[in-house]
Design a protein around this motif. Structure first.
Motif, PDB file in Angstrom:
ATOM      1  N   ARG A  43       0.799  -1.229   0.000  1.00 51.16           N
ATOM      2  CA  ARG A  43       0.000   0.000   0.000  1.00 51.16           C
ATOM      3  C   ARG A  43       0.830   1.277   0.000  1.00 51.16           C
ATOM      4  NH1 ARG A  43      -2.623  -4.013   2.365  1.00 51.16           N
ATOM      5  NH2 ARG A  43      -4.864  -4.282   2.028  1.00 51.16           N
ATOM      6  N   GLY A  44       2.132   1.160   0.087  1.00 51.18           N
ATOM      7  CA  GLY A  44       2.983   2.345   0.016  1.00 51.18           C
ATOM      8  C   GLY A  44       2.823   3.280   1.201  1.00 51.18           C
ATOM      9  N   LEU A  45       2.560   2.737   2.390  1.00 53.01           N
ATOM     10  CA  LEU A  45       2.357   3.554   3.581  1.00 53.01           C
ATOM     11  C   LEU A  45       3.634   3.616   4.408  1.00 53.01           C
ATOM     12  CD1 LEU A  45      -1.098   2.118   4.720  1.00 53.01           C
ATOM     13  CD2 LEU A  45      -0.689   4.235   3.454  1.00 53.01           C
ATOM     14  N   LEU A  46       3.969   4.808   4.882  1.00 54.39           N
ATOM     15  CA  LEU A  46       5.112   4.996   5.762  1.00 54.39           C
ATOM     16  C   LEU A  46       4.640   5.138   7.206  1.00 54.39           C
ATOM     17  CD1 LEU A  46       7.252   7.590   3.760  1.00 54.39           C
ATOM     18  CD2 LEU A  46       7.815   5.188   4.173  1.00 54.39           C
ATOM     19  N   PRO A  47       5.483   4.748   8.186  1.00 57.47           N
ATOM     20  CA  PRO A  47       5.110   4.944   9.585  1.00 57.47           C
ATOM     21  C   PRO A  47       4.854   6.416   9.887  1.00 57.47           C
ATOM     22  CG  PRO A  47       7.036   3.517   9.401  1.00 57.47           C
ATOM     23  CD  PRO A  47       6.789   4.092   8.044  1.00 57.47           C
ATOM     24  N   ARG A  48       3.832   6.681  10.680  1.00 56.67           N
ATOM     25  CA  ARG A  48       3.528   8.043  11.101  1.00 56.67           C
ATOM     26  C   ARG A  48       4.411   8.446  12.274  1.00 56.67           C
ATOM     27  NH1 ARG A  48       1.100   6.885   6.817  1.00 56.67           N
ATOM     28  NH2 ARG A  48      -0.997   7.631   6.361  1.00 56.67           N
ATOM     29  N   ALA A  49       4.467   9.750  12.538  1.00 54.93           N
ATOM     30  CA  ALA A  49       5.332  10.270  13.598  1.00 54.93           C
ATOM     31  C   ALA A  49       4.547  10.542  14.874  1.00 54.93           C
ATOM     32  CB  ALA A  49       6.010  11.558  13.131  1.00 54.93           C
ATOM     33  N   HIS A  50       5.247  10.435  15.992  1.00 53.85           N
ATOM     34  CA  HIS A  50       4.693  10.914  17.247  1.00 53.85           C
ATOM     35  C   HIS A  50       4.557  12.434  17.194  1.00 53.85           C
ATOM     36  CE1 HIS A  50       4.773   7.351  19.879  1.00 53.85           C
ATOM     37  NE2 HIS A  50       5.844   6.975  19.199  1.00 53.85           N
ATOM     38  N   GLY A  51       3.675  12.983  18.015  1.00 62.63           N
ATOM     39  CA  GLY A  51       3.556  14.425  18.130  1.00 62.63           C
ATOM     40  C   GLY A  51       4.660  14.992  19.007  1.00 62.63           C
ATOM     41  N   SER A  52       4.625  16.277  19.233  1.00 64.24           N
ATOM     42  CA  SER A  52       5.664  16.927  20.035  1.00 64.24           C
ATOM     43  C   SER A  52       5.584  16.549  21.502  1.00 64.24           C
ATOM     44  CB  SER A  52       5.562  18.449  19.894  1.00 64.24           C
ATOM     45  OG  SER A  52       4.267  18.891  20.282  1.00 64.24           O
ATOM     46  N   GLY A  53       4.424  16.088  21.952  1.00 62.22           N
ATOM     47  CA  GLY A  53       4.246  15.655  23.335  1.00 62.22           C
ATOM     48  C   GLY A  53       3.255  14.521  23.388  1.00 62.22           C
ATOM     49  N   HIS A  54       3.124  13.944  24.563  1.00 59.60           N
ATOM     50  CA  HIS A  54       2.186  12.834  24.708  1.00 59.60           C
ATOM     51  C   HIS A  54       0.762  13.326  24.486  1.00 59.60           C
ATOM     52  CE1 HIS A  54       0.373   9.147  26.030  1.00 59.60           C
ATOM     53  NE2 HIS A  54      -0.288   9.768  26.993  1.00 59.60           N
ATOM     54  N   VAL A  63       0.782   1.592  10.829  1.00 59.04           N
ATOM     55  CA  VAL A  63       1.537   2.832  10.634  1.00 59.04           C
ATOM     56  C   VAL A  63       1.097   3.922  11.603  1.00 59.04           C
ATOM     57  CG1 VAL A  63       2.022   2.313   8.218  1.00 59.04           C
ATOM     58  CG2 VAL A  63       0.015   3.705   8.792  1.00 59.04           C
ATOM     59  N   HIS A  64      -0.132   3.869  12.093  1.00 54.86           N
ATOM     60  CA  HIS A  64      -0.587   4.857  13.069  1.00 54.86           C
ATOM     61  C   HIS A  64      -0.281   4.431  14.507  1.00 54.86           C
ATOM     62  CE1 HIS A  64      -3.019   6.125   9.571  1.00 54.86           C
ATOM     63  NE2 HIS A  64      -2.979   7.317  10.126  1.00 54.86           N
ATOM     64  N   ARG A  65      -0.309   3.139  14.737  1.00 51.86           N
ATOM     65  CA  ARG A  65      -0.091   2.631  16.101  1.00 51.86           C
ATOM     66  C   ARG A  65       1.397   2.595  16.447  1.00 51.86           C
ATOM     67  NH1 ARG A  65       1.387   1.285  20.215  1.00 51.86           N
ATOM     68  NH2 ARG A  65       0.623  -0.310  21.666  1.00 51.86           N
ATOM     69  N   HIS A  66       2.227   2.105  15.548  1.00 51.91           N
ATOM     70  CA  HIS A  66       3.660   1.955  15.820  1.00 51.91           C
ATOM     71  C   HIS A  66       4.405   3.108  15.150  1.00 51.91           C
ATOM     72  CE1 HIS A  66       2.700  -1.877  17.542  1.00 51.91           C
ATOM     73  NE2 HIS A  66       2.093  -2.232  16.439  1.00 51.91           N
ATOM     74  N   ARG A  67       4.447   4.219  15.873  1.00 52.35           N
ATOM     75  CA  ARG A  67       4.977   5.469  15.323  1.00 52.35           C
ATOM     76  C   ARG A  67       6.478   5.601  15.534  1.00 52.35           C
ATOM     77  NH1 ARG A  67       0.665   8.587  18.790  1.00 52.35           N
ATOM     78  NH2 ARG A  67      -0.239   6.548  19.153  1.00 52.35           N
ATOM     79  N   ILE A  68       7.069   6.569  14.859  1.00 57.36           N
ATOM     80  CA  ILE A  68       8.499   6.819  14.970  1.00 57.36           C
ATOM     81  C   ILE A  68       8.730   8.196  15.592  1.00 57.36           C
ATOM     82  CG2 ILE A  68       9.136   5.314  13.063  1.00 57.36           C
ATOM     83  CD1 ILE A  68       9.228   7.702  11.226  1.00 57.36           C
ATOM     84  N   ALA A  69       9.929   8.379  16.096  1.00 56.00           N
ATOM     85  CA  ALA A  69      10.292   9.647  16.729  1.00 56.00           C
ATOM     86  C   ALA A  69      10.176  10.795  15.730  1.00 56.00           C
ATOM     87  CB  ALA A  69      11.723   9.565  17.270  1.00 56.00           C
ATOM     88  N   PRO A  70       9.767  11.979  16.182  1.00 61.90           N
ATOM     89  CA  PRO A  70       9.617  13.117  15.256  1.00 61.90           C
ATOM     90  C   PRO A  70      10.893  13.424  14.481  1.00 61.90           C
ATOM     91  CG  PRO A  70       8.581  13.610  17.362  1.00 61.90           C
ATOM     92  CD  PRO A  70       9.329  12.323  17.553  1.00 61.90           C
ATOM     93  N   GLU A  71      12.053  13.329  15.130  1.00 62.91           N
ATOM     94  CA  GLU A  71      13.302  13.643  14.431  1.00 62.91           C
ATOM     95  C   GLU A  71      13.609  12.616  13.335  1.00 62.91           C
ATOM     96  OE1 GLU A  71      14.633  12.171  18.632  1.00 62.91           O
ATOM     97  OE2 GLU A  71      12.874  13.111  17.698  1.00 62.91           O
TER      98      GLU A  71
END
Length: 435
Positions: free
Chosen positions: A213-224, A291-299
């Motif tokens: 599906r060509g989906l990339l992991p989403r990022a966490h926000g700036s805070g919880h 991709v929404h549940r297992h997110r990556i660090a913003p940086e």
């Protein structure tokens, strides 16, 4: 014959799940034997990386190894690595591995003789015993399979020199030259780690990632993100209606808050689902859930964005039809989402499809299935387990002394990848084994 109550619990797999279960059992007065094929006791593949570009995917303030002390890791950082002690940050996974090793060693010192480490390969599981490749038979009162995440299995390892079938093999990426382009099969978390590893070794080529599906992991926000209260229509009823309600909530409150709302009740929802509902979820919703549940660090997400903007990373959606590799190049033949046939070639192809869980062919579990001591879950995610993590026999009866914990237990518990979820299972299983 030994008295069963005096025997240890045998834990096959010494990564996070196995090591932290051994530590928790020791704290409850129960001896265990921890079997690990390598020397990475406590760290496994995920936390043994030496590359500090590989970051945790959960904020450091929530990564304590104990369920009732989620701040354990951040307190350890304050004592040993204060420059990384940001509860809201995403610390290097290398440091988390050191923390886990420290907790295991500290527990061993506090409870002498209750944890026995064994470097070896378990090749069979008998009734309340494990057989090692050396022929040694280790008896116990129960056996826990904590074998973690296996290597990818999508591509054949012997296909050719330009195919890297397991990117986690030491020095697997070393042959890639700075200007080499690469094809990557998969666009999830493993792909992210591979790109970071390549960049760390001075790579400046281009990467084309291909997934269904060509989906990339989403990022966490700036805070919880505070969890949103989920209304009944997002929790019960047909999956299509729940999805519609979740989308409406995401539009109003943001998708991160919606995911946080689902997080503490995911296990209950999974258990309540019928096999047909689970199958529909896995077939249609799983990629978007992942991709929404297992997110990556913003940086890390920002680095991916830079690569996309610079044209160094391209993501394509399609179904792979054939993998070809020679001594000079690798080729992917795929069918795009619009039905068009495409051919992609590059000097290297890297399999980043993620853990290749297959209980039907893995030696330990395949033998159990053949003997009727285990069966596959209808979902196809792994072995069929009861709510305590006990393996179900072919007739459906739960084995009183054979358990599974960690990623291989996903058929029963679904969320068994992240530390906050695994530590809950460790606490429940430790209580069960010492009851």
């Amino acid at each position: 014959m030994s008295d069963a109550s005096s025997l240890p619990v045998i834990i096959v797999g010494g990564g996070f799940s196995g090591a932290m279960l051994a530590a928790r059992l020791a704290e409850r007065g129960q001896a265990s034997v921890l079997i690990e094929r390598g020397d990475a006791f406590g760290t496994g593949v995920a936390y043994s990386t030496p590359n500090d570009a590989h970051r945790l995917n959960v904020r450091a303030g929530r990564m304590g190894a104990l369920a009732d002390r989620p701040d354990g890791f951040i307190n350890w950082l304050r004592a040993h690595h204060p420059d990384q002690a940001d509860p809201n940050g995403f610390a290097p996974r290398r440091l988390y591995g050191l923390y886990i090793r420290d907790r295991l060693a500290t527990t061993e010192a506090a409870y002498p003789a209750l944890i026995r480490r064994v470097n070896g390969v378990a090749i069979a599981v008998e009734k309340q015993a494990a057989i090692l490749s050396t022929g040694e038979r280790i008896e116990g009162r129960a056996v826990v399979l904590a074998t973690g995440n296996p290597a990818p299995r999508t591509t054949p390892a012997g296909e050719g020199g330009r195919l890297i079938a397991n990117p986690w093999t030491p020095d697997a990426l070393t042959p890639i030259r700075p200007d080499d382009d690469v094809l990557i099969l998969g666009a999830g978390l493993t792909m992210v780690d591979v790109l970071l590893s390549l960049s760390s070794q001075g790579w400046r080529g281009r990467a084309t990632a291909v997934s269904r599906r060509g989906l990339l992991p989403r990022a966490h926000g700036s805070g919880h993100d505070a969890p949103v209260d989920l209304p009944p229509q997002a929790l019960i009823g047909p999956l299509s209606a729940r999805l519609f309600a979740a989308r409406r909530l995401a539009e109003a409150h943001g998708w991160r808050r919606v995911m946080e709302g689902y997080r503490p009740i995911t296990l209950d929802l999974w258990r309540a689902a019928t096999e047909a509902e689970r199958a529909r979820f896995l077939r249609h919703l799983r990629p978007r859930w992942d991709v929404h549940r297992h997110r990556i660090a913003p940086e890390i997400a920002a680095e991916l964005d830079r690569m996309l903007a610079d044209g160094r990373l391209t993501v394509r959606a399609g179904r792979v039809r054939r993998v070809e590799a020679s001594a000079e190049a690798a080729t992917l033949r795929l069918t795009a989402r619009d039905g068009a046939a495409q051919t992609l070639s590059a000097p290297w192809l890297i399999d980043c499809t993620g853990p290749g869980h297959d209980a039907a062919t893995a030696p330990l579990t395949a033998a159990l299935i053949a003997e009727g001591r285990a069966r596959l879950a209808v979902s196809g995610l792994g072995l069929d387990l009861d709510e305590d993590g006990r393996v179900r026999h072919a007739d459906g009866a739960a084995d009183p002394a054979l358990f599974v914990i960690g990623p291989p237990a996903r058929a029963a518990f679904w969320e068994t990848i992240a530390v906050p979820d695994i530590r809950q299972r460790i606490e429940a299983l430790a209580a069960r084994l010492t009851a």
